[in-house]
Design a protein around this motif. Structure first.
Motif, PDB file in Angstrom:
ATOM      1  N   ARG A   1      -7.862  10.350  18.652  1.00 45.64           N
ATOM      2  CA  ARG A   1      -7.294   9.535  17.578  1.00 45.64           C
ATOM      3  C   ARG A   1      -7.804   9.937  16.200  1.00 45.64           C
ATOM      4  O   ARG A   1      -8.964  10.285  16.053  1.00 45.64           O
ATOM      5  CB  ARG A   1      -7.649   8.073  17.816  1.00 45.64           C
TER       6      ARG A   1
ATOM      7  N   ARG B   1     -13.490  -1.460  26.164  1.00 52.10           N
ATOM      8  CA  ARG B   1     -13.914  -0.090  25.909  1.00 52.10           C
ATOM      9  C   ARG B   1     -15.155   0.001  25.068  1.00 52.10           C
ATOM     10  O   ARG B   1     -15.435  -0.867  24.260  1.00 52.10           O
ATOM     11  CB  ARG B   1     -12.817   0.617  25.115  1.00 52.10           C
TER      12      ARG B   1
ATOM     13  N   GLN C   1      -3.010  -3.403  26.910  1.00 53.06           N
ATOM     14  CA  GLN C   1      -4.184  -3.412  26.048  1.00 53.06           C
ATOM     15  C   GLN C   1      -3.953  -4.430  24.943  1.00 53.06           C
ATOM     16  O   GLN C   1      -2.984  -4.329  24.198  1.00 53.06           O
ATOM     17  CB  GLN C   1      -4.420  -2.012  25.496  1.00 53.06           C
TER      18      GLN C   1
ATOM     19  N   ASP D   1      -1.139  -1.852  22.925  1.00 52.59           N
ATOM     20  CA  ASP D   1      -0.874  -0.577  23.599  1.00 52.59           C
ATOM     21  C   ASP D   1      -0.573  -0.862  25.075  1.00 52.59           C
ATOM     22  O   ASP D   1      -1.030  -1.869  25.620  1.00 52.59           O
ATOM     23  CB  ASP D   1      -2.087   0.355  23.480  1.00 52.59           C
TER      24      ASP D   1
HETATM   25 MG   LIG Z   1      -4.719   2.712  24.144  1.00 51.86          MG
END
Ligand SMILES: [Mg+2]
Ligand SMILES: Nc1ncnc2c1ncn2[C@@H]1O[C@H](COP(=O)(O)OP(=O)(O)O)[C@@H](O)[C@H]1O
Length: 385
Positions: A181, A248, A320, A333
């Motif tokens: 990203r 995460r 997500q 997401d």
């Molecule tokens: Mg994602």
């Protein structure tokens, strides 16, 4: 032409009664292999030379003289010079000969071109092959469209940099590491300009990517990745399962938030820029009064996917989600396949999956259980595409 149900059915005719489970060696392959062997299926992990030790050495199945499993869960490792070569005609033939059904993870749809997966990869895929593409934000038919059609709340899109009127997140790929990203945040058009110019100068992003970047409202709240499973083998009312939730760890973003404010302010300008490189996962449960909202979102997703991409979502998928200050989930997401964080529950199972199955039920095991059930009932064609 996209590979269709008739072609998969023909391929399956030559398959053994109980298939082997294959996955690309990255992402959540350990969960997939662990789940497969727990359910008595053989596991095959396809690795790339130089990235194979985890599977080929550390989690490799070792057996005693009588053939009983002594250690590990990766039964076979097939190594390739490059991941993309697992889709070569010879490799496909080998996968079919071995009776492999292939569980797609994000690494698979990143390293093997989507056109190849859709039109040339003649190996049964466990899940919705045609939905892998919706993850690409640059596609017209992406997940935002599906969420909108489903009536699922997601962070408000901001049409242009000039329209930024609150904290926003700008989503675009990293300039060089294309699979990573190059995200940044900005709270005003002026901040967007100064930050983006700096990131372009640093070589983190490119002007071309910036022109087509997705800009959306930044939801201030914790991230919950909901690991769902949908089974078409049972009545629709029983089809949706929530197995577990992961969160995460994102490289220096998590490093930054672990610093007290005074120390954050001492960092240089560039040290203060958060990176969203995913480096690990933890596990969460959800306040019970919010669970029903999450199930409602999952049901809407299943229905919309069935309408728009028949036969719809099959097996594991991940939504997500950020929870806003009122605890309302907002989906930012979508993974129309096994998520990247399911290793958190490998052999212990997922909290909600265990509550449902009365025994440890990880995502990998749930996938293998579905394969085994479908194989027993002659219904593999309904869970493979
Ligand atoms: Mg994602
Ligand atoms: N709208 C948002 N509000 C707050 N944080 C967000 C938002 N969208 C993304 N993020 C953060 O950025 C990370 C990556 O975003 P995501 O959309 O999942 O990108 P990718 O498609 O590359 O996985 C998330 O894990 C989350 O930390």
């Amino acid at each position: 032409m996209a590979i269709g149900a008739a072609e998969i059915a023909r391929i399956l005719e030559a398959y053994p009664a109980v298939p082997a489970v294959g996955a690309l060696g990255s992402h959540s392959a350990i969960d997939i292999a662990d789940g497969a062997v727990t359910e008595g299926l053989a596991s095959v992990v396809l690795t790339q030379t130089g990235r194979d030790a985890t599977y080929a050495r550390y989690f490799r199945t070792l057996r005693d003289a009588s053939g009983a499993r002594r250690r590990g869960c990766v039964d076979e490792v097939w190594d390739y010079p490059k991941f993309a070569e697992l889709a070569s005609p010879e490799s496909q033939e080998r996968l079919r000969q071995r009776g492999v059904v292939f569980v797609p993870n994000r690494a698979f749809s990143s390293y093997v071109p989507l056109d190849t997966i859709e039109r040339e990869f003649r190996v049964p895929v466990v899940g919705a092959r045609a939905m892998l593409r919706i993850e690409e934000r640059s596609e017209r038919e992406n997940y935002y469209r599906l969420l909108e059609a489903a009536g699922i709340p997601s962070p408000r899109a901001i049409a242009s940099p000039d329209a930024i009127d609150r904290l926003a997140i700008v989503k675009l790929p990293h300039a060089r590491r294309r699979l990573e990203r190059g995200f940044f945040t900005a709270a005003s058009p002026a901040e967007f300009r100064t930050k983006s110019e700096r990131l372009i100068a640093r070589g983190t992003i490119t002007a071309d990517d910036l022109a087509t970047a997705r800009i959306e409202e930044y939801v201030l709240g914790p991230v919950f990745n909901f690991n769902f499973f949908f089974s078409p083998l049972v009545p629709r009312a029983e089809g949706l399962e929530l197995l577990g939730v992961d969160e995460r760890r994102e490289s220096n973003l998590d490093g930054l938030v672990r610093l007290p404010a005074a120390q954050q302010l001492e960092l240089t300008e560039s040290e203060r820029i958060p990176d969203y490189l995913v480096v690990g996962h933890g596990t969460l449960t959800l306040r019970e009064s919010i669970l029903e909202d999450v199930f409602r979102i999952g049901e809407k997703f299943v229905d919309a996917a069935r309408a728009r991409y028949p036969p719809g979502i099959l097996g594991a998928f991940c939504l997500q989600t950020c929870l806003d200050r009122d605890g309302r989930p907002s989906v930012f997401d979508v993974a129309a396949r096994i998520g990247g964080g399911t290793n958190v529950h490998l052999a212990l199972g997922h909290p909600y999956g265990n509550a449902l199955y009365r025994e440890p039920m990880s995502t990998g095991r749930r996938i293998a259980l579905e394969i085994r059930r479908a194989a027993t009932d002659g219904r593999l064609g309904e869970i493979l595409t």
